[in-house]
Scaffold this motif. Structure first.
Motif, PDB file in Angstrom:
ATOM      1  N   VAL A  99       0.765  -0.986  -0.080  1.00 41.47           N
ATOM      2  CA  VAL A  99       0.018   0.117  -0.253  1.00 41.47           C
ATOM      3  C   VAL A  99       0.754   1.203  -0.454  1.00 41.47           C
ATOM      4  CG1 VAL A  99      -1.953   1.509   1.269  1.00 41.47           C
ATOM      5  CG2 VAL A  99      -1.940  -1.106   1.414  1.00 41.47           C
ATOM      6  N   GLU A 102       0.890   7.134   0.946  1.00 41.27           N
ATOM      7  CA  GLU A 102       0.183   8.313   0.886  1.00 41.27           C
ATOM      8  C   GLU A 102      -1.151   8.173   1.242  1.00 41.27           C
ATOM      9  OE1 GLU A 102       1.962   7.805  -1.531  1.00 41.27           O
ATOM     10  OE2 GLU A 102       3.162   9.128  -1.072  1.00 41.27           O
ATOM     11  N   TYR A 103      -1.646   6.812   0.943  1.00 45.45           N
ATOM     12  CA  TYR A 103      -2.721   6.568   1.786  1.00 45.45           C
ATOM     13  C   TYR A 103      -2.888   5.613   2.732  1.00 45.45           C
ATOM     14  CZ  TYR A 103      -6.774   3.121   2.010  1.00 45.45           C
ATOM     15  OH  TYR A 103      -7.843   2.217   2.047  1.00 45.45           O
ATOM     16  N   SER A 106      -3.363   9.531   4.831  1.00 44.83           N
ATOM     17  CA  SER A 106      -5.122   9.755   4.157  1.00 44.83           C
ATOM     18  C   SER A 106      -6.054   9.799   5.288  1.00 44.83           C
ATOM     19  CB  SER A 106      -5.405   9.088   2.807  1.00 44.83           C
ATOM     20  OG  SER A 106      -5.996   8.614   2.756  1.00 44.83           O
ATOM     21  N   HIS A 108      -8.488   8.046   5.086  1.00 44.31           N
ATOM     22  CA  HIS A 108      -8.888   6.139   4.976  1.00 44.31           C
ATOM     23  C   HIS A 108      -8.448   5.733   5.166  1.00 44.31           C
ATOM     24  CE1 HIS A 108     -11.811   8.153   1.938  1.00 44.31           C
ATOM     25  NE2 HIS A 108     -10.744   9.152   0.954  1.00 44.31           N
ATOM     26  N   GLY A 109      -7.387   6.126   5.702  1.00 42.97           N
ATOM     27  CA  GLY A 109      -6.074   4.608   6.384  1.00 42.97           C
ATOM     28  C   GLY A 109      -6.186   5.097   7.828  1.00 42.97           C
TER      29      GLY A 109
END
Length: 113
Positions: A99, A102-103, A106, A108-109
């Motif tokens: 993964v 950056e994810y 974010s 979402h993470g």
């Protein structure tokens, strides 16, 4: 060293000496054990140096000379795991594939404090 020699007169007046395979093998063994170089050994026993090297090539081939062509190989297929393989674990979070960082940063993470 007792030798079984066959002598022949060549057209150019030189004497050709034919040795038995047994004598040749004895010379090869003796030279190896003697500590003499091939040149010194040949001078001592009145053997033409080129002849000695041809005996070596014929009766003592190098290992790489014995293998000709391609070497057989065995192709083994990779083992595919039945369950998804764990890529990383951070705290209570288990990640099963790569993964981007950056994810994870974010909303979402993973949320940093």
């Amino acid at each position: 060293m007792e030798q079984q020699l066959t002598r022949q007169e060549a057209n150019n007046g030189k004497t050709i000496v034919r040795r038995s395979e047994e004598d040749i093998l004895k010379h090869l063994d003796e030279q190896e054990k003697s500590g003499f170089t091939v040149k010194e050994y040949c001078e001592l026993y009145e053997i033409v140096e080129q002849t000695f090297y041809s005996w070596l090539k014929k009766y003592r081939p190098k290992p790489e000379d014995e293998v000709k062509g391609f070497a057989p190989i065995e192709v083994v297929s990779p083992v595919v795991p039945v369950w998804p393989q764990l890529f990383a674990e951070v705290g209570n979070i288990k990640i099963y594939k790569e993964v981007p960082a950056e994810y994870l940063k974010s909303t979402h993470g993973y949320k940093s404090h």
